[in-house]
Structures are given as structure tokens and as C-alpha cells.
Scaffold this motif. Structure first.
Motif, PDB file in Angstrom:
ATOM      1  N   ALA A  72       0.836  -1.207   0.000  1.00  0.00           N
ATOM      2  CA  ALA A  72       0.000   0.000   0.000  1.00  0.00           C
ATOM      3  C   ALA A  72       0.869   1.255   0.000  1.00  0.00           C
ATOM      4  O   ALA A  72       0.575   2.229  -0.709  1.00  0.00           O
ATOM      5  CB  ALA A  72      -0.946  -0.011   1.194  1.00  0.00           C
ATOM      6  N   ALA A  73       1.939   1.246   0.785  1.00  0.00           N
ATOM      7  CA  ALA A  73       2.833   2.409   0.839  1.00  0.00           C
ATOM      8  C   ALA A  73       3.538   2.615  -0.497  1.00  0.00           C
ATOM      9  O   ALA A  73       3.688   3.759  -0.970  1.00  0.00           O
ATOM     10  CB  ALA A  73       3.850   2.225   1.957  1.00  0.00           C
ATOM     11  N   LYS A  74       3.973   1.529  -1.125  1.00  0.00           N
ATOM     12  CA  LYS A  74       4.666   1.634  -2.416  1.00  0.00           C
ATOM     13  C   LYS A  74       3.766   2.223  -3.482  1.00  0.00           C
ATOM     14  O   LYS A  74       4.139   3.162  -4.196  1.00  0.00           O
ATOM     15  CB  LYS A  74       5.159   0.252  -2.863  1.00  0.00           C
ATOM     16  N   TRP A  75       2.537   1.694  -3.582  1.00  0.00           N
ATOM     17  CA  TRP A  75       1.646   2.162  -4.637  1.00  0.00           C
ATOM     18  C   TRP A  75       1.079   3.544  -4.336  1.00  0.00           C
ATOM     19  O   TRP A  75       0.767   4.292  -5.254  1.00  0.00           O
ATOM     20  CB  TRP A  75       0.535   1.143  -4.873  1.00  0.00           C
ATOM     21  N   ASP A  76       0.974   3.896  -3.063  1.00  0.00           N
ATOM     22  CA  ASP A  76       0.538   5.248  -2.726  1.00  0.00           C
ATOM     23  C   ASP A  76       1.534   6.276  -3.272  1.00  0.00           C
ATOM     24  O   ASP A  76       1.142   7.318  -3.813  1.00  0.00           O
ATOM     25  CB  ASP A  76       0.414   5.388  -1.202  1.00  0.00           C
ATOM     26  N   ARG A  77       2.814   5.962  -3.144  1.00  0.00           N
ATOM     27  CA  ARG A  77       3.846   6.868  -3.668  1.00  0.00           C
ATOM     28  C   ARG A  77       3.734   7.004  -5.182  1.00  0.00           C
ATOM     29  O   ARG A  77       3.788   8.110  -5.735  1.00  0.00           O
ATOM     30  CB  ARG A  77       5.242   6.341  -3.299  1.00  0.00           C
ATOM     31  N   ILE A  78       3.525   5.869  -5.875  1.00  0.00           N
ATOM     32  CA  ILE A  78       3.456   5.904  -7.342  1.00  0.00           C
ATOM     33  C   ILE A  78       2.190   6.615  -7.806  1.00  0.00           C
ATOM     34  O   ILE A  78       2.207   7.388  -8.776  1.00  0.00           O
ATOM     35  CB  ILE A  78       3.524   4.477  -7.909  1.00  0.00           C
ATOM     36  N   VAL A  79       1.082   6.370  -7.120  1.00  0.00           N
ATOM     37  CA  VAL A  79      -0.182   7.033  -7.500  1.00  0.00           C
ATOM     38  C   VAL A  79      -0.033   8.549  -7.362  1.00  0.00           C
ATOM     39  O   VAL A  79      -0.402   9.314  -8.274  1.00  0.00           O
ATOM     40  CB  VAL A  79      -1.350   6.523  -6.641  1.00  0.00           C
ATOM     41  N   LYS A  80       0.517   9.004  -6.250  1.00  0.00           N
ATOM     42  CA  LYS A  80       0.668  10.435  -6.046  1.00  0.00           C
ATOM     43  C   LYS A  80       1.640  11.056  -7.050  1.00  0.00           C
ATOM     44  O   LYS A  80       1.426  12.151  -7.567  1.00  0.00           O
ATOM     45  CB  LYS A  80       1.133  10.702  -4.617  1.00  0.00           C
ATOM     46  N   GLN A  81       2.687  10.315  -7.331  1.00  0.00           N
ATOM     47  CA  GLN A  81       3.681  10.793  -8.286  1.00  0.00           C
ATOM     48  C   GLN A  81       3.128  10.910  -9.698  1.00  0.00           C
ATOM     49  O   GLN A  81       3.434  11.842 -10.441  1.00  0.00           O
ATOM     50  CB  GLN A  81       4.882   9.849  -8.263  1.00  0.00           C
ATOM     51  N   SER A  82       2.273   9.946 -10.058  1.00  0.00           N
ATOM     52  CA  SER A  82       1.724   9.908 -11.420  1.00  0.00           C
ATOM     53  C   SER A  82       0.503  10.811 -11.592  1.00  0.00           C
ATOM     54  O   SER A  82       0.151  11.185 -12.706  1.00  0.00           O
ATOM     55  CB  SER A  82       1.327   8.486 -11.781  1.00  0.00           C
TER      56      SER A  82
END
Length: 332
Positions: A317-327
Motif C-alpha cells: 500500500a505504501a509503495k503504490w501510494d507513492r506511485i499514485v501520487k507521483q503519477s
């Protein structure tokens, strides 16, 4: 005196016996009733015949055989897996309504949706991971590239970049492509589709040059030669594609990603039931029948304890939260 001592001793023994019975009574009352005593429903929050069914159906059959009660699959699709997952959260926490799902509703959607009908971290009890397979980057054979280095050179040679298909905004396929774009410093424009099948169809037709997808979904087209695999996103090569390098081997670091499918109960399910579900699921996953599923999907045995699986979900969840916010990806 002898008579009076015997008379006095009898009440003490009687009191001790009654005391022992009274101590046992709460323990007997506290024992959980036998479980299961009726049919179990396993909710899959996706349409029938999708990748989650690959995990859910053999697991359900094995649970039914070992637990001695019917285990019924109920596909309840909608809102990126949120509809079916919410149905499990709204059911009693008694172990009779369970969930098998991909990562989306439990590790990704909270970053994509402005409003969620549940809090996966609080409302769900992780039981075990069931399947974990790498994704693979494929391209159309007519693209003119034979390896990842060739694809990177081709993308970088175009000022406008290139397009990449995915199976929908916020899916693991989409976010893995974002991870790849960021790691390789590429200009890629995403073309979201309503599911994996239409995305694959356009790559097969040459309308879109490339996409990431799970081995389970794309493997038939790799075998037929209709798409060319360039790299897998696992930490090691897949036994299904032993000649295809990992992303790291091909020169792009930091792109480790998996399509994974987990087994969950509602939070608050009694611990003896959680323990029994975990132990029984692991027994199913070690069976020859389930081992064939692992081999066919390029997956590896990922049976785990509830505590370790919960930590894995938290990390994802933490990994994909970073990617979602970045994208900047969003559903709303």
C-alpha cells in the motif's frame, strides 16, 4: 471427636468439588462453537473467469474438501473491486463470508478514490497470500525491437514518446508501467482500457506497441508468438520464461512488481477461526492440485502467516501510494 472431625471434613471436600466445577464452567462456556457448521461464501470482487478466479476456485475447492462444508464462489464486481470487498466488510465477522482479491481494493484503491466504502487496513483480516506472479513487458513483434535496450532506445528517439496500454487506471498493470516510466526516465502516454482483454487485443493488432500484464493473462499470446516478451518484473526469472531477463538484469533497476491475490476475512473474526482458515488454506496450497496452478501461472508458493501477510499488504500500500501520487492517477 473422631465423628466430629469426619463430619467437619465432608463439607470441605464438597466445597472443593463445587469450586472445581465452578472454575470449569466459564471455560466450557467460553469455548467457541464448532466451525464451520454451514456453507462458506468466498467473494471475488471481479467478473467471472478473471485472474482472481485462478486463485479463488482451486482454493475454494480445497477448503470445501478439508472443512467438510460447501464453499461457494460469489463474483461481485464493481468500482475496481470495492463493491465486493465492501460486501465482505458489511457481513458478520464469523468466517462465513471471505474474500479473495487482487491487490487493487486492499493496497491501491485508497490512493485512487477520494471516498472509500471501507478502510482495508482496519476492516479486513489478512489470512494469507495465495498467488504471486510477476508481470511481463510485451511488445508487438512488428515493433522492430528484440530486447528491452532496443525498446528504451526507440522510446527515447521519439520526442513525443510512445504510448503504452494498460488494463485500466490504477490497476497493477498501469502502476507497474508508471514505476517503469519513472525508473527508466521515459516519456510514456498511458492508454487505459476496460480490462486486460481489450488492451491485449489492441497490442495484438499492433494499435498500441506495448503493455505490462500478468503471466497468467498474456502467456498464451507469448506462446503463440503474437507478442514478444522483453522483461519480467519479478526479483528472479520466471520458470515459464527462463530466457527472458528480469527488469534489473535488462538494465532497469527498481521495477519489482507482482500481480498478487490474497485471502481475507472480516476484521474481528474470532482468532481460532482465523487460525483454522490460515492453516487449511496453507494445506490446500501445498497440495498437488494447487501446485499445478502455481506452475501454470508462473507463480511461487507464497503461503504466509496472517501477521506477515498483513505487513506485506501494508508495504504494498505504501509503495503504490507513492506511485499514485507521483503519477497523478485518479479514478474520481
Amino acid at each position: 471427636m473422631i465423628t466430629s472431625r469426619r463430619t467437619a471434613a465432608l463439607p470441605r471436600r464438597t466445597l472443593l468439588a463445587w469450586g472445581a466445577l465452578l472454575c470449569l464452567a466459564p471455560a466450557v462456556q467460553a469455548q467457541a462453537p464448532a466451525w464451520p457448521t454451514k456453507a462458506i461464501t468466498v467473494v471475488v470482487p471481479w467478473p467471472p473467469a478473471g485472474p482472481s478466479d485462478i486463485a479463488a476456485r482451486p482454493l475454494a475447492k480445497g477448503l470445501q474438501d478439508l472443512l467438510g462444508q460447501p464453499v461457494v464462489i460469489e463474483n461481485k464486481a464493481g468500482a475496481g473491486g470495492n463493491v465486493g470487498t465492501a460486501a465482505v466488510v458489511q457481513a458478520p465477522a464469523d468466517g462465513y463470508t471471505l474474500l479473495v482479491t487482487s491487490s487493487a481494493p486492499v493496497a491501491i484503491n485508497a490512493s485512487l478514490y477520494k471516498k472509500m466504502p471501507f478502510d482495508a487496513a482496519k476492516d479486513l483480516q489478512p489470512l494469507t497470500n495465495v498467488l504471486r506472479m510477476p508481470l511481463v513487458l510485451v511488445t508487438h513483434p512488428g515493433s522492430g525491437v528484440n530486447d528491452l535496450a532496443g525498446l528504451l532506445a526507440q522510446v527515447r528517439s521519439k520526442p513525443e514518446g510512445m504510448v503504452i496500454a494498460n488494463s485500466g487506471n490504477g490497476t497493477p498493470q498501469h502502476l507497474t508501467a508508471e514505476l517503469f516510466r519513472d525508473a527508466a526516465k521515459l516519456k510514456l502516454d498511458h492508454v487505459p482500457y476496460k480490462g486486460s482483454a481489450p488492451a491485449i487485443a489492441d497490442v495484438l493488432a499492433g494499435h498500441v506497441p506495448m503493455m505490462f500484464d500478468s503471466l497468467a493473462a498474456i502467456m498464451p499470446h507469448i506462446k503463440s508468438g503474437k507478442v514478444k516478451p522483453l522483461a519480467v518484473t519479478g526479483a528472479k526469472r520466471s520458470p515459464l520464461l527462463p530466457n527472458v531477463p528480469t527488469m534489473a538484469e535488462a538494465g532497469v533497476q527498481g521495477v519489482e512488481s507482482y500481480a498478487w491475490y490474497g485471502f481475507f476475512a472480516k476484521a474481528g473474526t474470532p482468532q481460532p477461526v482465523v487460525d483454522k482458515l490460515n492453516a487449511t488454506a496453507l494445506q490446500v496450497m501445498k497440495s498437488p492440485e494447487f501446485q499445478r496452478v502455481l506452475a501454470e501461472t508462473g507463480s511461487e508458493y507464497v503461503g504466509d502467516t496472517p501477521a506477515h501477510f498483513a505487513q506485506f499488504v501494508k508495504t504494498e500500500a505504501a509503495k503504490w501510494d507513492r506511485i499514485v501520487k507521483q503519477s497523478g492517477a485518479t479514478i474520481d
